[in-house]
Design a protein around this motif. Structure first.
Motif, mmCIF file in Angstrom:
data_model
loop_
_atom_site.group_PDB
_atom_site.id
_atom_site.type_symbol
_atom_site.label_atom_id
_atom_site.label_comp_id
_atom_site.label_asym_id
_atom_site.label_seq_id
_atom_site.Cartn_x
_atom_site.Cartn_y
_atom_site.Cartn_z
ATOM 1 N N UNK A 1 0.812 -1.222 0.000
ATOM 2 C CA UNK A 1 0.000 0.000 0.000
ATOM 3 C C UNK A 1 0.846 1.274 0.000
ATOM 4 N N UNK A 2 2.120 1.129 -0.294
ATOM 5 C CA UNK A 2 2.979 2.303 -0.426
ATOM 6 C C UNK A 2 3.785 2.660 0.799
ATOM 7 N N UNK A 3 3.838 1.754 1.809
ATOM 8 C CA UNK A 3 4.538 2.053 3.052
ATOM 9 C C UNK A 3 5.897 1.362 3.166
ATOM 10 N N UNK A 4 6.422 0.842 2.050
ATOM 11 C CA UNK A 4 7.682 0.103 2.109
ATOM 12 C C UNK A 4 8.815 0.964 2.662
ATOM 13 N N UNK A 5 8.976 2.172 2.153
ATOM 14 C CA UNK A 5 10.072 3.020 2.623
ATOM 15 C C UNK A 5 9.904 3.380 4.099
ATOM 16 N N UNK A 6 8.654 3.556 4.541
ATOM 17 C CA UNK A 6 8.405 3.871 5.945
ATOM 18 C C UNK A 6 8.761 2.682 6.837
ATOM 19 N N UNK A 7 8.408 1.469 6.408
ATOM 20 C CA UNK A 7 8.746 0.269 7.164
ATOM 21 C C UNK A 7 10.258 0.090 7.250
ATOM 22 N N UNK A 8 10.933 0.278 6.121
ATOM 23 C CA UNK A 8 12.391 0.153 6.095
ATOM 24 C C UNK A 8 13.041 1.201 6.989
ATOM 25 N N UNK A 9 12.569 2.433 6.891
ATOM 26 C CA UNK A 9 13.124 3.498 7.715
ATOM 27 C C UNK A 9 12.930 3.246 9.192
ATOM 28 N N UNK A 10 11.769 2.687 9.562
ATOM 29 C CA UNK A 10 11.481 2.447 10.975
ATOM 30 C C UNK A 10 12.467 1.464 11.587
ATOM 31 N N UNK A 31 12.218 -14.078 6.563
ATOM 32 C CA UNK A 31 12.396 -13.557 5.213
ATOM 33 C C UNK A 31 11.712 -12.210 5.011
ATOM 34 N N UNK A 32 10.529 -12.036 5.576
ATOM 35 C CA UNK A 32 9.831 -10.761 5.430
ATOM 36 C C UNK A 32 10.594 -9.639 6.116
ATOM 37 N N UNK A 33 11.059 -9.884 7.334
ATOM 38 C CA UNK A 33 11.820 -8.862 8.053
ATOM 39 C C UNK A 33 13.105 -8.510 7.310
ATOM 40 N N UNK A 34 13.749 -9.503 6.685
ATOM 41 C CA UNK A 34 14.955 -9.232 5.896
ATOM 42 C C UNK A 34 14.637 -8.347 4.697
ATOM 43 N N UNK A 35 13.534 -8.647 4.012
ATOM 44 C CA UNK A 35 13.130 -7.824 2.868
ATOM 45 C C UNK A 35 12.892 -6.374 3.303
ATOM 46 N N UNK A 36 12.185 -6.197 4.408
ATOM 47 C CA UNK A 36 11.854 -4.852 4.862
ATOM 48 C C UNK A 36 13.107 -4.103 5.321
ATOM 49 N N UNK A 37 14.050 -4.791 5.946
ATOM 50 C CA UNK A 37 15.295 -4.150 6.343
ATOM 51 C C UNK A 37 16.073 -3.678 5.116
ATOM 52 N N UNK A 38 16.085 -4.497 4.076
ATOM 53 C CA UNK A 38 16.831 -4.162 2.854
ATOM 54 C C UNK A 38 16.086 -3.233 1.912
ATOM 55 N N UNK A 39 14.800 -2.964 2.231
ATOM 56 C CA UNK A 39 14.003 -2.111 1.343
ATOM 57 C C UNK A 39 13.518 -2.844 0.102
ATOM 58 N N UNK A 40 13.414 -4.162 0.194
ATOM 59 C CA UNK A 40 12.954 -4.969 -0.943
ATOM 60 C C UNK A 40 11.458 -5.229 -0.834
ATOM 61 N N UNK A 41 10.774 -5.219 -1.944
ATOM 62 C CA UNK A 41 9.324 -5.435 -1.966
ATOM 63 C C UNK A 41 9.013 -6.878 -1.567
#
Length: 207
Positions: A150-159, A191-201
């Motif tokens: 929903x467009x919050x990937x960068x916010x999740x990664x930044x957090x 795997x999901x947490x790794x994706x979000x840390x790396x900024x991957x969809x």
């Protein structure tokens, strides 16, 4: 546009964009607002209080549009504590050829644990556990995958990146170690947490 946020830490102002909910404004703030349902209005965990001349009115942050010059109080929440004992100690093989310190991080969906170790001896110097800063986007991996879609990937990664930075700084202060002395870092996560840390969809993981 801005709102005033009151909490046990005092007061501060947060910028607001037209159409944002209070939860969207407060995501990533300190103190964080929990929203295990991901802002669907079902868990009722994101209750905050609107403050005006008539007193306080409880509302769900995810269902309330932020208005200019609104005053919001975030209620004190029980801190999410993480028990640290021998069962969660980093198992580090000492290397006499390495100098300085390393950081071992375990990023769980609910909690994050970081430990500082002396590389030459494998000795644990300091440890710290906190609730995952992404919890305002949802309490499980599915809700966070949806938030990213929903467009919050960068916010999740930044957090999570800001949280790790803050935790490492706290460990350095506790151990009286300069950040420049840290030469290694290892991260374990699903795997999901790794994706979000790396900024991957992470959308394909949800599928």
């Amino acid at each position: 546009m801005y709102i005033t946020v009151l909490s046990h830490d005092g007061s501060k102002t947060c910028p607001v964009s037209s159409g944002q909910t209070l939860l969207e404004v407060l995501r990533g703030s300190d103190p964080a607002v929990s929203a295990p349902c991901g802002g669907q209005g079902t868990c009722k965990k994101c209750t905050v209080y609107l403050v005006d001349g008539n007193g306080e009115t409880p509302v769900l942050a995810c269902q309330t549009e932020a208005q200019d010059k609104m005053t919001v109080r975030i209620p004190a929440q029980e801190p999410l504590t993480v028990a640290l004992d021998a069962a969660v100690r980093a198992d580090v093989c000492p290397d006499s050829g390495l100098n300085g310190y390393g950081i071992a991080c375990d990023i769980g969906t609910t909690t994050v644990v970081c430990q500082m170790v002396e590389l030459s001896t494998g000795k644990q110097i300091a440890a710290l556990g906190q609730g995952n800063a992404q919890r305002s986007f949802g309490g499980d991996v599915i809700s966070r995958i949806k938030a990213a879609a929903d467009g919050q990937l960068s916010a999740l990664t930044g957090a999570i990146r800001r949280q790790l930075t803050g935790m490492i700084r706290s460990l350095c202060q506790e151990a009286r170690v300069e950040p420049g002395q840290i030469s290694r870092m290892a991260v374990a996560a699903n795997t999901t947490m790794c994706h979000l840390l790396d900024g991957l969809d992470p959308a394909s993981l949800g599928v």
